[in-house]
Motif scaffolding. Structure first.
Motif, PDB file in Angstrom:
ATOM      1  N   VAL A  42       0.854  -1.187   0.000  1.00  0.00           N
ATOM      2  CA  VAL A  42       0.000   0.000   0.000  1.00  0.00           C
ATOM      3  C   VAL A  42       0.889   1.235   0.000  1.00  0.00           C
ATOM      4  O   VAL A  42       1.612   1.495   0.969  1.00  0.00           O
ATOM      5  N   ASP A  43       0.871   1.984  -1.101  1.00  0.00           N
ATOM      6  CA  ASP A  43       1.703   3.183  -1.225  1.00  0.00           C
ATOM      7  C   ASP A  43       1.136   4.029  -2.355  1.00  0.00           C
ATOM      8  O   ASP A  43       0.742   3.484  -3.382  1.00  0.00           O
ATOM      9  N   TYR A  75      -3.272   1.972  -3.634  1.00  0.00           N
ATOM     10  CA  TYR A  75      -2.596   3.269  -3.687  1.00  0.00           C
ATOM     11  C   TYR A  75      -3.027   4.237  -2.585  1.00  0.00           C
ATOM     12  O   TYR A  75      -2.571   5.360  -2.540  1.00  0.00           O
ATOM     13  N   ASN A  76      -3.904   3.769  -1.685  1.00  0.00           N
ATOM     14  CA  ASN A  76      -4.231   4.528  -0.477  1.00  0.00           C
ATOM     15  C   ASN A  76      -4.886   3.575   0.515  1.00  0.00           C
ATOM     16  O   ASN A  76      -5.203   2.436   0.172  1.00  0.00           O
ATOM     17  N   GLY A  77      -5.065   4.049   1.732  1.00  0.00           N
ATOM     18  CA  GLY A  77      -5.599   3.193   2.786  1.00  0.00           C
ATOM     19  C   GLY A  77      -7.003   2.695   2.518  1.00  0.00           C
ATOM     20  O   GLY A  77      -7.338   1.551   2.844  1.00  0.00           O
ATOM     21  N   ILE A 124      -6.307  10.538   0.720  1.00  0.00           N
ATOM     22  CA  ILE A 124      -7.597   9.867   0.912  1.00  0.00           C
ATOM     23  C   ILE A 124      -7.678   9.228   2.295  1.00  0.00           C
ATOM     24  O   ILE A 124      -8.497   9.614   3.103  1.00  0.00           O
ATOM     25  N   LEU A 125      -6.822   8.239   2.556  1.00  0.00           N
ATOM     26  CA  LEU A 125      -6.781   7.615   3.884  1.00  0.00           C
ATOM     27  C   LEU A 125      -5.335   7.193   4.133  1.00  0.00           C
ATOM     28  O   LEU A 125      -4.792   6.386   3.393  1.00  0.00           O
ATOM     29  N   GLU A 147      -4.529   5.733   9.894  1.00  0.00           N
ATOM     30  CA  GLU A 147      -5.984   5.561  10.038  1.00  0.00           C
ATOM     31  C   GLU A 147      -6.441   4.235   9.436  1.00  0.00           C
ATOM     32  O   GLU A 147      -7.291   3.545  10.000  1.00  0.00           O
ATOM     33  N   ALA A 148      -5.862   3.863   8.300  1.00  0.00           N
ATOM     34  CA  ALA A 148      -6.213   2.582   7.668  1.00  0.00           C
ATOM     35  C   ALA A 148      -5.888   1.437   8.626  1.00  0.00           C
ATOM     36  O   ALA A 148      -6.685   0.509   8.794  1.00  0.00           O
TER      37      ALA A 148
END
Length: 140
Positions: free
Chosen positions: A13-14, A38-40, A75-76, A80-81
């Motif tokens: 995840v990056d 690509y985001n949480g 986004i996240l 938080e994810a």
């Protein structure tokens, strides 16, 4: 029936495509296939989706074995994810998955924030092959 799981065991995840590609390349050299997000938010969706899939064989885990989670994303973010994923793990919506924080920041506060959010360990970028290999041996 097939006995081995063919689902990618690792989720990267990056939000930086260069980081994702570099990490994927090292994983392939080490013999692991990966999924990417690509985001949480996308990571959570992939994990939940994967949880609902039919097993590919007898030893299919239907969940990722390890997540490499960037901390700073739009986004996240990774913090938080991870908090949301840990809550889902506690309520047994998904099974436990080790989460490895990947960050360009090496300050103590950033590392502590990652651990406080529920990440298992923190490694600083850039990630090299030896570091990745030992993390997988430890958490996979």
């Amino acid at each position: 029936p097939k006995c081995t799981c063919t689902c990618p065991p690792i989720l990267i995840v990056d939000d930086d495509i260069f980081n994702v590609t570099a990490l994927e390349s090292v994983m392939k050299k080490l013999g692991y296939s990966c999924d990417t997000a690509y985001n949480g938010q996308q990571a959570i969706e992939k994990i939940l989706e994967r949880n609902k899939e039919k097993k590919c064989g007898l030893l299919c885990s239907t969940s990722y074995r390890t997540i490499f989670m960037d901390c700073s994303m739009p986004i996240l973010d990774g913090f938080e994810a991870t908090k949301r994923l840990r809550a889902m793990m506690r309520s047994e919506i998904i099974s436990h998955i080790p989460i490895i924080a990947c960050t360009a920041f090496v300050q103590v506060q950033e590392r502590q924030r990652a651990l406080d959010s529920g990440m298992d360990t923190v490694c600083s970028k850039p990630l090299d092959r030896d570091k990745i290999s030992s993390l997988i041996k430890q958490y996979y």
